[in-house]
Design an enzyme around this catalytic site. Structure first.
Site, mmCIF file in Angstrom:
data_model
loop_
_atom_site.group_PDB
_atom_site.id
_atom_site.type_symbol
_atom_site.label_atom_id
_atom_site.label_comp_id
_atom_site.label_asym_id
_atom_site.label_seq_id
_atom_site.Cartn_x
_atom_site.Cartn_y
_atom_site.Cartn_z
ATOM 1 N N CYS A 32 90.277 25.577 -60.516
ATOM 2 C CA CYS A 32 90.358 24.428 -61.427
ATOM 3 C C CYS A 32 89.150 24.325 -62.351
ATOM 4 C CB CYS A 32 90.546 23.130 -60.650
ATOM 5 S SG CYS A 32 89.180 22.727 -59.560
ATOM 6 N N GLU A 121 95.472 21.728 -68.978
ATOM 7 C CA GLU A 121 94.956 22.592 -67.922
ATOM 8 C C GLU A 121 96.045 23.625 -67.627
ATOM 9 O OE1 GLU A 121 92.834 22.077 -63.607
ATOM 10 O OE2 GLU A 121 94.532 20.769 -64.021
#
Length: 176
Positions: A32, A121
């Site tokens: 992430c 993302e």
């Protein structure tokens, strides 16, 4: 996190490209904190893009970019079927031909928000590339990308000027 990475005209471009490609290819971009979008100042934009291409980053345009975006984002969030897959596997799934040495799929973008898949993302070896007119504009684009999908998470900068690192840290709302 929706980690933007700003590259300015004072940066070591070879180091920046090598590090960003390494970050996007480690675990196929699943981490992430990995780079999600690169924001490059206009002065070095074309050179940086060429260096990315030389390192196996394939920039998609037109219908290929659209196909990538449609597969990347489903119902406003990253498609779980894309997470952790290789760039070549993703390209094959969306029926896009890319060079066999492709390690990252990328696309240029100008918008930030729900309408632009490259601003989300990605959790995969996919990278958005934004052009900034100058350092100040680059900071603003990075701030907006972070606010869109990663306040308090991650952001990065490649520069040789410490005062720019400090300015970036004060303006872009990231914890690391």
């Amino acid at each position: 996190g929706n980690a933007p990475i700003l590259v300015d005209e004072t940066a070591d471009l070879d180091m920046a490209v090598g590090s960003i490609v390494l970050g996007k290819t480690f675990d196929n971009g699943m981490i992430c904190a990995a780079e999600q979008s690169v924001v490059a100042v206009d002065e070095i934009y074309d050179e940086l893009k060429a260096k990315f291409e030389a390192r196996g980053v394939c920039f998609l345009e037109g219908k290929d970019k659209e196909a990538l975006g449609q597969y990347l984002i489903k119902d406003g969030r990253v498609n779980p079927d894309i997470v952790g897959r290789s760039a070549l596997d993703i390209a094959e799934t969306i029926n896009v031909e890319v060079p066999k040495n492709t390690v990252v799929l990328a696309a240029e973008a100008t918008e930030i928000g729900e309408m632009e898949p490259m601003s989300h993302e990605k959790l995969s070896p996919i990278l958005g590339l934004y052009r900034a007119s100058d350092f100040k504009d680059g900071v603003e684009i990075s701030r907006r990308l972070t606010e869109f999908g990663g306040i308090g998470h991650t952001a990065g900068i490649y520069t040789s000027e410490q005062k720019r690192v400090e300015a970036y840290a004060l303006e872009v709302p990231a914890g690391r």
